[in-house]
Design an enzyme around this catalytic site. Structure first.
Site, PDB file in Angstrom:
ATOM      1  N   HIS A  42       0.830  -1.209   0.000  1.00  0.00           N
ATOM      2  CA  HIS A  42       0.000   0.000   0.000  1.00  0.00           C
ATOM      3  C   HIS A  42       0.871   1.268   0.000  1.00  0.00           C
ATOM      4  O   HIS A  42       0.682   2.160  -0.833  1.00  0.00           O
ATOM      5  CB  HIS A  42      -0.905  -0.044   1.244  1.00  0.00           C
ATOM      6  CG  HIS A  42      -1.748   1.162   1.431  1.00  0.00           C
ATOM      7  ND1 HIS A  42      -3.078   1.178   1.075  1.00  0.00           N
ATOM      8  CD2 HIS A  42      -1.472   2.383   1.941  1.00  0.00           C
ATOM      9  CE1 HIS A  42      -3.574   2.372   1.354  1.00  0.00           C
ATOM     10  NE2 HIS A  42      -2.631   3.127   1.887  1.00  0.00           N
ATOM     11  N   GLU A  43       1.825   1.316   0.917  1.00  0.00           N
ATOM     12  CA  GLU A  43       2.683   2.503   1.020  1.00  0.00           C
ATOM     13  C   GLU A  43       3.576   2.657  -0.212  1.00  0.00           C
ATOM     14  O   GLU A  43       3.823   3.766  -0.670  1.00  0.00           O
ATOM     15  CB  GLU A  43       3.549   2.431   2.285  1.00  0.00           C
ATOM     16  CG  GLU A  43       2.778   2.613   3.574  1.00  0.00           C
ATOM     17  CD  GLU A  43       1.970   3.907   3.618  1.00  0.00           C
ATOM     18  OE1 GLU A  43       2.459   4.955   3.147  1.00  0.00           O
ATOM     19  OE2 GLU A  43       0.831   3.868   4.106  1.00  0.00           O
ATOM     20  N   HIS A  55       1.711   4.397  -3.002  1.00  0.00           N
ATOM     21  CA  HIS A  55       1.706   5.857  -2.835  1.00  0.00           C
ATOM     22  C   HIS A  55       3.048   6.439  -3.281  1.00  0.00           C
ATOM     23  O   HIS A  55       3.111   7.388  -4.039  1.00  0.00           O
ATOM     24  CB  HIS A  55       1.545   6.239  -1.357  1.00  0.00           C
ATOM     25  CG  HIS A  55       0.177   6.061  -0.795  1.00  0.00           C
ATOM     26  ND1 HIS A  55      -0.943   6.584  -1.383  1.00  0.00           N
ATOM     27  CD2 HIS A  55      -0.259   5.452   0.337  1.00  0.00           C
ATOM     28  CE1 HIS A  55      -2.001   6.298  -0.637  1.00  0.00           C
ATOM     29  NE2 HIS A  55      -1.612   5.594   0.410  1.00  0.00           N
TER      30      HIS A  55
END
Ligand SMILES: [Zn+2]
Length: 364
Positions: free
Chosen positions: A55-56, A59
């Protein structure tokens, strides 16, 4: 971040594990090995960890494309934090960076679902199986259904319009197309805080972690709104407008006690140090206060900060303020063409803000 351990790097971004998360994982695995909790719970936490990293990274990957420097990704028990230099204020870019994380999770969940369809394992899916239905004999079907569950929950949860969570950032980016950035942030932050209150109430009945997350959302919303407000108030102001031009300097051979005397006399908390016209360091009251009284006959060159962070007269005040806060420093020497032309302190900027605020109130 302090108290974190570097694991590995992806796209040149170091992935760090915060000590609290490390302890949590250790405790869980020890408990699993001793038989206090089933092993599948430990495996599920590991899956969650992998999911948060993905997820990170999503980004960060998009942010890097827009030229944002990512210092590191730190994993905390409540989720991941990407330490970015500064989030772009272009609503379109922010929207894409914000949505990349949850969207990646939802995509992974979708691929897990397809894979389950192919191997005929969809019967393993039910609302409860999305979370915990592992039997100790983990097979592919169960792995896929759990990975699907974790990704789906993380993706959907982050899409809640609770600023500063991803969904809230998407909301702000959307609002910023219709109103100015400060108002968009104010609206998104207000909604974020309301969500946080609801989440905390739900947490009392459901899960303690929700209360913790709610607290982070509430404080984060307030903090980010203030930061945006401050930078908008400082817009149009440059360092040359607020810096102290008449800079008092000290020489490297000044003793610590002499420097201390000067500080009390002139009531400045920090001085640039110049050697034959060249800026060689900075000495602050904080540096001096660490030296015991009977050792203050040493020259300040032994204890001054030599690695200087500088400002330029043409730097926007808002950027400098952000830098000062991020690095936790009190003052910056202002240098133009290798010449010291001024000094600017955190106090100078805060005073400017107070005056601007007072002026706004008078006009209202
Ligand atoms: Zn995210």
């Amino acid at each position: 971040m302090k108290f974190s351990l570097k694991l590995f790097s992806v796209f040149g971004i170091p992935i760090e594990l915060h000590i609290s998360f490390l302890l949590l994982i250790l405790v869980i695995y020890v408990a699993a090995f001793l038989g206090y909790i089933p092993l599948y719970l430990a495996l599920l936490i590991t899956l969650l960890f992998v999911t948060v990293v993905i997820h990170e990274l999503a980004h960060s990957y998009v942010a890097q494309k827009y030229g944002v420097t990512i210092d590191r990704i730190v994993l905390l028990p409540i989720g991941g934090v990407s330490a970015m230099e500064e989030i772009p204020k272009d609503p379109n870019q922010e929207l894409k960076i914000a949505i990349a994380g949850p969207l990646t999770n939802i995509l992974i969940a979708f691929f897990c679902f397809i894979a389950l369809l192919i191997i005929g394992g969809t019967s393993a899916l039910s609302i409860s199986s999305l979370f915990i239905t592992y039997t100790p004999t983990a097979d592919l079907t169960l792995f896929l259904s759990n990975f699907l569950g974790v990704n789906l929950v993380l993706g959907v949860f982050n899409l809640l319009p609770a600023f500063p969570m991803d969904g809230g950032r998407v909301l702000r980016a959307y609002l910023a197309r219709k109103m100015n950035y400060v108002d968009a942030t104010k609206t998104a932050a207000t909604i974020g805080k309301q969500f946080a209150i609801l989440m905390a109430i739900a947490g009392i009945f459901l899960n303690f972690f929700l209360i913790l997350i709610a607290l982070f959302i509430y404080m984060g919303a307030e903090q980010e709104y203030r930061a945006i407000l401050v930078s908008s108030m400082l817009e149009g102001f440059y360092i040359k407008d607020i810096m102290t031009k008449d800079v008092h300097t000290l020489t490297p051979d000044t003793t610590v006690s002499e420097a201390l005397y000067t500080m009390f006399q002139q009531k400045h908390m920090g001085y640039p140090v110049k050697d034959q016209g060249n800026l060689v360091g900075i000495i602050t009251f904080h540096d001096i206060s660490k030296i015991p009284e009977d050792e203050r006959n040493i020259p300040i060159k032994d204890i001054m900060t030599k690695k200087l962070i500088l400002a330029n007269p043409n730097d926007p005040v808002a950027d400098t303020f952000e830098k000062i806060n991020r690095k936790g420093i009190g003052r910056l020497p202002v240098v133009e063409n290798n010449k010291l032309v001024g000094i600017v302190s955190k106090t100078d900027i805060i005073k400017t803000l107070e005056m601007l605020d007072a002026k706004n109130k008078l006009q209202r």
